[in-house]
Write an enzyme that holds these catalytic residues in place. Structure first.
Site, mmCIF file in Angstrom:
data_model
loop_
_atom_site.group_PDB
_atom_site.id
_atom_site.type_symbol
_atom_site.label_atom_id
_atom_site.label_comp_id
_atom_site.label_asym_id
_atom_site.label_seq_id
_atom_site.Cartn_x
_atom_site.Cartn_y
_atom_site.Cartn_z
ATOM 1 C CG HIS A 16 96.879 -39.971 -23.145
ATOM 2 N ND1 HIS A 16 96.420 -38.980 -22.307
ATOM 3 C CD2 HIS A 16 95.764 -40.505 -23.715
ATOM 4 C CE1 HIS A 16 95.105 -38.929 -22.341
ATOM 5 N NE2 HIS A 16 94.676 -39.836 -23.196
ATOM 6 N NE ARG B 292 88.386 -41.837 -24.663
ATOM 7 C CZ ARG B 292 89.150 -42.887 -24.993
ATOM 8 N NH1 ARG B 292 88.612 -44.064 -25.178
ATOM 9 N NH2 ARG B 292 90.446 -42.732 -25.107
ATOM 10 C CG ASP C 182 92.614 -41.298 -26.695
ATOM 11 O OD1 ASP C 182 93.176 -41.151 -25.591
ATOM 12 O OD2 ASP C 182 91.673 -40.576 -27.085
ATOM 13 C CG HIS D 264 94.115 -36.173 -25.611
ATOM 14 N ND1 HIS D 264 94.483 -37.115 -26.558
ATOM 15 C CD2 HIS D 264 93.372 -36.850 -24.699
ATOM 16 C CE1 HIS D 264 93.981 -38.282 -26.227
ATOM 17 N NE2 HIS D 264 93.310 -38.164 -25.107
HETATM 18 O O1 LIG Z 1 88.246 -36.008 -20.375
HETATM 19 C C1 LIG Z 1 89.011 -35.504 -21.191
HETATM 20 O O2 LIG Z 1 89.086 -34.289 -21.387
HETATM 21 C C2 LIG Z 1 89.889 -36.379 -22.038
HETATM 22 C C3 LIG Z 1 90.059 -37.743 -21.458
HETATM 23 C C4 LIG Z 1 90.830 -38.621 -22.383
HETATM 24 O O3 LIG Z 1 92.013 -38.744 -22.305
HETATM 25 C C5 LIG Z 1 90.102 -39.289 -23.484
HETATM 26 O O4 LIG Z 1 88.895 -39.187 -23.568
HETATM 27 O O5 LIG Z 1 90.770 -39.924 -24.296
HETATM 28 FE FE LIG Z 2 92.752 -39.857 -24.007
#
Ligand SMILES: O=C(O)CCC(=O)C(=O)O
Ligand SMILES: [Fe+2]
Length: 291
Positions: free
Chosen positions: A107, A282, A109, A267
């Protein structure tokens, strides 16, 4: 054609981690206030490599936020509750009792937002002894490698992107999925924030001017077409967009920070550490309307 990614820098060094995209950046301490020249070089490294990685960073939430704010406004996730002390930061947690992980499918974000996140900064607080890597795929290459016939056919398609009740999850809501998983992460009600959006399938990157395939797991159908009509082409393009030669895979260590450009990568967070804990901080930076 892929760009060479051979830019040279005064303030930092980059080391590619794969042929298609991804580079580790050395020589920068993100806890410090960066001068404009360093920031400009980080921007070039990001635009060149689509995703960049910094190792051995020691960042408080305030320091991570200060770095993120140099790139623009902070994008708040409409469905996921941020940290109590820092609502701008989403703590991504998976403990040994949880089966599902966050971001465990291809996906880009907040593609369901009218102005999806420009970039995501993910900082590793605690990582499993092995596993929990994240994969990335280069959507310029995905577009450029299509035949001229396919490029003509998809040129004017628009995608309908949804933020909840995904078909892949049997139409269940995020709330239901997280509750069933006894997830450590809290889901909130988006209120009147828009969470379904229509975007061009072939997008032009606003900074590089290059065309790319803007697709990801939030795409439910093509605008003006039925689900049944849309599905075969979505399935083909999703499969095509993540061919191994377009991807890289990042092995986290505590203190690693990944910064990816959501406008040109998808990702995938790999869920392969059933008995261990993984904790990430994040932050997403606001983006513009895709064209
Ligand atoms: O935890 C991760 O490696 C990525 C998770 C994810 O999709 C994000 O943080 O947007
Ligand atoms: Fe993500």
């Amino acid at each position: 054609m892929n760009v060479l990614r051979n830019s040279t820098y005064q303030r930092l060094e980059t080391h590619k981690i794969a042929g298609a995209l991804g580079a580790e950046v050395e020589g920068v301490d993100l806890s410090q206030e960066l001068d404009d020249e360093t920031l400009a070089e980080i921007r070039s490294a990001l635009l060149d490599n689509c995703v960049i990685f910094f190792r051995n960073q020691s960042l408080t939430p305030d320091q991570q936020l200060a770095f993120a704010r140099r790139w623009g406004e902070i994008h708040f996730h409409p469905f996921m509750e941020g940290m109590k002390s820092h609502p701008e930061i989403l703590e991504i947690v998976k403990t040994p009792t949880e089966k599902k992980n966050f971001g465990g499918s291809w996906h880009t974000d907040q593609m369901f937002s009218p102005q999806p996140a420009m970039g995501t900064m993910l900082y590793a607080k605690q990582v499993p002894s092995a596993g929990g890597d994240t994969m990335f795929t280069n959507q310029y290459l995905a577009y450029e490698s299509l035949s001229d016939g396919m490029k003509r056919m998809i040129a004017d398609l628009r995608t309908v992107c949804v933020g909840d009740h995904f078909k892949g999850h049997g139409g269940k809501s995020r709330k239901e999925i997280h509750a069933a998983n006894q997830s450590s992460m809290r889901v909130k009600d988006p209120g009147d924030v828009q969470t379904t959006s229509v975007h061009p399938l072939v997008r032009t990157h606003p900074e590089t001017g290059r065309k790319l395939l803007y697709i990801g797991g939030h795409v439910q159908s093509f605008d003006g077409m039925t689900d049944a009509e849309s599905e075969p082409l979505i399935e083909f393009l999703m499969k095509h967009s993540v061919r191994p030669e377009f991807t890289c895979r990042f092995r986290w260590e505590t203190g690693s920070l990944a910064f990816w450009d959501n406008r040109c990568v998808q990702h995938f967070a790999i869920n392969d550490y059933p008995a261990e804990t993984r904790i990430m901080h994040r932050i997403t930076v606001c983006g513009d309307t895709p064209f």
